[in-house]
Design a protein around this motif. Structure first.
Motif, mmCIF file in Angstrom:
data_model
loop_
_atom_site.group_PDB
_atom_site.id
_atom_site.type_symbol
_atom_site.label_atom_id
_atom_site.label_comp_id
_atom_site.label_asym_id
_atom_site.label_seq_id
_atom_site.Cartn_x
_atom_site.Cartn_y
_atom_site.Cartn_z
ATOM 1 N N LYS A 1 3.507 11.019 3.254
ATOM 2 C CA LYS A 1 3.102 11.614 4.519
ATOM 3 C C LYS A 1 2.319 10.603 5.332
ATOM 4 O O LYS A 1 1.555 9.801 4.778
ATOM 5 N N SER B 1 2.729 2.157 0.001
ATOM 6 C CA SER B 1 3.940 1.775 0.727
ATOM 7 C C SER B 1 4.006 0.254 0.784
ATOM 8 O O SER B 1 3.045 -0.438 0.456
ATOM 9 N N SER C 1 18.252 12.490 3.837
ATOM 10 C CA SER C 1 17.145 13.436 3.845
ATOM 11 C C SER C 1 17.691 14.855 3.726
ATOM 12 O O SER C 1 18.904 15.092 3.767
ATOM 13 N N GLU D 1 12.523 11.370 12.684
ATOM 14 C CA GLU D 1 12.817 11.790 11.314
ATOM 15 C C GLU D 1 14.021 11.013 10.765
ATOM 16 O O GLU D 1 15.045 10.884 11.451
ATOM 17 N N PHE D 2 13.903 10.575 9.558
ATOM 18 C CA PHE D 2 14.992 9.885 8.882
ATOM 19 C C PHE D 2 16.129 10.851 8.561
ATOM 20 O O PHE D 2 15.896 11.971 8.105
ATOM 21 N N ARG E 1 13.820 3.481 4.029
ATOM 22 C CA ARG E 1 13.702 4.522 5.031
ATOM 23 C C ARG E 1 12.294 4.539 5.584
ATOM 24 O O ARG E 1 11.309 4.391 4.864
ATOM 25 N N ALA F 1 4.621 3.898 11.221
ATOM 26 C CA ALA F 1 5.619 4.282 10.228
ATOM 27 C C ALA F 1 5.435 3.412 9.002
ATOM 28 O O ALA F 1 4.990 2.262 9.100
ATOM 29 N N ASP G 1 7.218 2.350 5.011
ATOM 30 C CA ASP G 1 8.411 2.413 4.165
ATOM 31 C C ASP G 1 8.096 1.889 2.777
ATOM 32 O O ASP G 1 7.051 1.311 2.529
ATOM 33 N N THR H 1 9.140 6.447 7.296
ATOM 34 C CA THR H 1 8.489 7.740 7.474
ATOM 35 C C THR H 1 7.481 7.584 8.606
ATOM 36 O O THR H 1 6.581 6.731 8.519
ATOM 37 N N TYR I 1 18.382 8.044 12.564
ATOM 38 C CA TYR I 1 17.192 8.876 12.701
ATOM 39 C C TYR I 1 17.434 9.852 13.849
ATOM 40 O O TYR I 1 18.277 9.627 14.713
ATOM 41 N N TYR J 1 -1.769 7.041 5.517
ATOM 42 C CA TYR J 1 -0.573 7.407 4.781
ATOM 43 C C TYR J 1 -0.936 7.771 3.352
ATOM 44 O O TYR J 1 -1.945 7.324 2.825
ATOM 45 N N GLU K 1 5.752 13.122 -2.072
ATOM 46 C CA GLU K 1 6.313 12.956 -0.731
ATOM 47 C C GLU K 1 5.363 12.130 0.133
ATOM 48 O O GLU K 1 4.182 12.398 0.187
#
Lengths: 113, 114
Positions: free
Chosen positions: A3, A29, B58, B44-45, A100, A90, A92, A102, B35, A25, A1
């Protein structure tokens, strides 16, 4: 996952001072983003960093990326009150299904006169 | 400069009611995203939408949520039976044009569930 961690989460600084916000992170990515958010508003794209060693500057803000350390920094030079906002980094990963984002927790910056 | 638009800007609803949030992305790019941001928390996605289908979602995006592109331009997020914890800002996002993947965010819809 994947983070994403930012620090500090809260930053109060005087006008004219310099400071750095850090973004770590957890896994590889493809792209690193910095966004700005004013209270009650949407997210404004500031920078997109694509490769190791990338550096981008806009006004008093400069962002850099070290993909080996999985670290990005947002450096603020000679802060002014107008920079007060929350800053998010962020990351991705490009997938066939899209990319997406994060987000980190955000750094709430207050610049005092 | 073209912008992502979202309606309504603020929606107040009773728990258990259905809400539909609408978005008009900038371009005809194939990818769009939703989001959410609970007050004071990170973004948050929820879901990504590619070529008129969900491409990724998600763990937040459970059976109460759905997305559609009903007419080729509008892009909707539906919550069938709202809960108190659905109160948040909901943002749609998408690339500015076909040459960049930077996600540009709409102004958001503030959803308040009472």
């Amino acid at each position: 996952e994947l983070k994403v961690e930012q620090n500090p989460l809260f930053l109060s600084m005087q006008e004219g001072k310099n400071y750095t916000i850090y973004c770590n992170y957890s896994t590889t990515s493809d792209r690193l983003y910095w966004y700005r958010q004013d209270p009650g508003k949407s997210l404004e794209s500031l920078f997109v960093l694509l490769s190791n060693g990338a550096v981008k500057q806009e006004g008093r803000l400069m962002a850099s990326l070290d993909t080996k350390a999985r670290l990005s920094t947002l450096h603020i030079t000679a802060a002014v009150h107008d920079l007060s906002a929350t800053y998010f980094c962020a990351v991705d990963k490009l997938e066939t299904s899209g990319s997406r984002l994060t987000f980190g927790e955000g750094t709430q910056l207050t610049v005092n006169p | 400069e073209p912008e992502v638009t979202q309606t309504p800007s603020h929606q107040v609803t009773q728990m258990g009611q259905e809400v539909i949030l609408r978005c008009v992305p900038i371009s005809n790019h194939l990818y769009f995203y939703w989001y959410r941001q609970i007050l004071g928390q990170k973004v948050e996605f929820l879901v990504s939408f590619y070529n008129n289908e969900i491409s990724e979602k998600s763990e937040i995006f459970d059976d109460q949520f759905s997305v559609e592109r009903p007419d080729g331009s509008n892009f909707t997020l539906k919550i069938r039976s709202t809960k108190l914890e659905d109160s948040a800002m909901y943002f749609c996002a998408g690339p500015k044009d076909r040459y960049t993947d930077t996600q540009y965010f709409g102004p958001g819809t503030r959803l308040t569930v009472l």
